[in-house]
Design a protein around this motif. Structure first.
Motif, mmCIF file in Angstrom:
data_model
loop_
_atom_site.group_PDB
_atom_site.id
_atom_site.type_symbol
_atom_site.label_atom_id
_atom_site.label_comp_id
_atom_site.label_asym_id
_atom_site.label_seq_id
_atom_site.Cartn_x
_atom_site.Cartn_y
_atom_site.Cartn_z
ATOM 1 N N ALA A 33 18.149 56.684 40.440
ATOM 2 C CA ALA A 33 18.864 55.486 40.019
ATOM 3 C C ALA A 33 18.755 55.435 38.494
ATOM 4 N N GLN A 34 19.691 56.090 37.842
ATOM 5 C CA GLN A 34 19.558 56.294 36.397
ATOM 6 C C GLN A 34 19.545 54.971 35.636
ATOM 7 N N GLY A 35 20.327 54.004 36.118
ATOM 8 C CA GLY A 35 20.407 52.724 35.425
ATOM 9 C C GLY A 35 19.104 51.966 35.406
ATOM 10 N N GLY A 293 30.292 55.014 39.860
ATOM 11 C CA GLY A 293 31.245 53.935 39.632
ATOM 12 C C GLY A 293 31.096 52.787 40.606
ATOM 13 N N GLU A 294 30.527 53.068 41.780
ATOM 14 C CA GLU A 294 30.366 52.032 42.799
ATOM 15 C C GLU A 294 28.909 51.704 43.088
ATOM 16 N N ASN A 314 21.437 51.395 41.125
ATOM 17 C CA ASN A 314 22.048 51.286 39.810
ATOM 18 C C ASN A 314 22.339 52.670 39.237
ATOM 19 N N HIS A 315 23.602 53.063 39.298
ATOM 20 C CA HIS A 315 24.110 54.312 38.727
ATOM 21 C C HIS A 315 23.365 55.549 39.248
ATOM 22 N N PRO A 316 23.603 55.916 40.509
ATOM 23 C CA PRO A 316 22.964 57.123 41.039
ATOM 24 C C PRO A 316 23.503 58.387 40.380
ATOM 25 N N THR A 317 22.582 59.322 40.139
ATOM 26 C CA THR A 317 23.000 60.633 39.603
ATOM 27 C C THR A 317 22.545 61.716 40.595
#
Length: 323
Positions: A33-35, A293-294, A314-317
């Motif tokens: 969860a990069q975010g 994006g989602e 939050n913003h998975p990579t």
């Protein structure tokens, strides 16, 4: 033979098996969860994903799991280090410094899990790390912008894809020295996967939107086909007759029919916006795709390609599966 004696034999056999292979453990999905600068760890039971722990990490894009399944490594590209997470205790246990190296990216461990190989994408280098000391023990120069590391099926060779130089560097796994290079068949090679014949390598080329098939031993490209905008991830079906390719710029999965006689992408499926990570379960029944994006990671049933589970973050990579 008495029941008690049989019981003792079984107990000893199980003890020896656990000593060699480790205790049995849960199937896990490990997602960045990069975010939130976290690794989020989920237990996978059938199509149910249960969050076990959110573990602090760095600003990461890629994650890999040790061959023995005990540790996860988060390549923190913005922090120029690697976070080590114990998958049994669900705790971050170390941060590995990468002195002089920039932007760690894809990683892989040796078959015995004693060494970690990390592609330093802005240093034209693979860092080799002792997993016992968590120290860099060697740096090997490879091509420009190395992104992924994979072992050959027989574990004697290591392949490193380099995007800017459009080539794959080959290392001897016993000596960790470069013994050759080969062209990828396209521009911007990234993910590499071997077919079950242990000879044919599939490579995604992100800069010209293709996938190439290579005969690795001969360093020969046999076919290059279109696969959608910026194909960055690759996985195989259980029978290896279908390759799933994540086309990031088009937010879709291209399904390549590998049976022939005409090998090409024949089926396409939309996924969430701005996808990045993708991984397959060990039984090949679930394909996991992250959508930046989602803010979701979705599990797709590979028999129907229908979504069967979804988690938010939050913003998975990068994402990885531990069998």
């Amino acid at each position: 033979m008495s029941t008690q004696r049989i019981g003792r034999i079984l107990a000893v056999t199980l003890a020896l098996a656990f000593a060699v292979y480790g205790q049995p453990h849960d199937k896990l999905l490990v997602a960045i969860a990069q975010g939130d600068r976290q690794l989020q760890i989920f237990k996978v039971e059938g199509t149910t994903l249960t969050l076990l722990k959110k573990v602090p990490a760095g600003a990461a894009r890629e994650v890999c799991i040790s061959t023995d399944g005990r540790l996860a490594y988060s390549s923190n590209d913005k922090d120029n280090n690697v976070t080590v997470v114990d998958l049994e205790s669900l705790q971050a246990t170390a941060t590995i410094a990468l002195p002089g190296l920039e932007r760690p990216d894809g990683c892989a461990t040796s078959p015995d899990s004693k060494k970690l190989y990390v592609a330093a994408s802005e240093s034209e280098t693979v860092a080799i790390i002792s997993t016992q000391t968590n120290k860099v023990i060697k740096q090997v120069k490879v091509g420009k912008e190395p992104r992924r590391v994979v072992f050959s099926p027989d574990k004697t060779l290591i392949y490193v894809s380099s995007e800017v130089s459009d080539e794959i560097t080959i290392l001897n796994a016993a000596t960790d020295t470069v013994i050759g290079k080969m062209k990828s068949g396209g521009q911007g090679p990234r993910t590499m996967v071997f077919l079950p014949d242990n000879k044919t390598m599939l490579v995604t080329n992100v800069d010209d939107d293709t996938v190439s098939l290579l005969t690795a031993a001969e360093k020969k490209v046999t076919l290059t086909i279109g696969a959608g905008g910026s194909p960055q991830r690759l996985a195989l079906s259980a029978d290896a007759q279908t390759a799933y390719v994540l086309a990031v710029l088009e937010s879709k999965i291209s399904m390549i029919d590998l049976k022939g006689p005409h090998i090409r992408a024949k089926t396409f499926m939309p996924v969430g916006k701005a996808p990045w990570g993708m991984t397959m379960s060990d039984d090949h029944k679930l394909l996991f795709v992250g959508s930046g994006g989602e803010n979701t990671v979705t599990a797709y049933d590979t028999a129907t390609m229908k979504a069967v589970a979804k988690v938010t973050m939050n913003h998975p990579t990068g994402i990885a599966f531990r069998p």
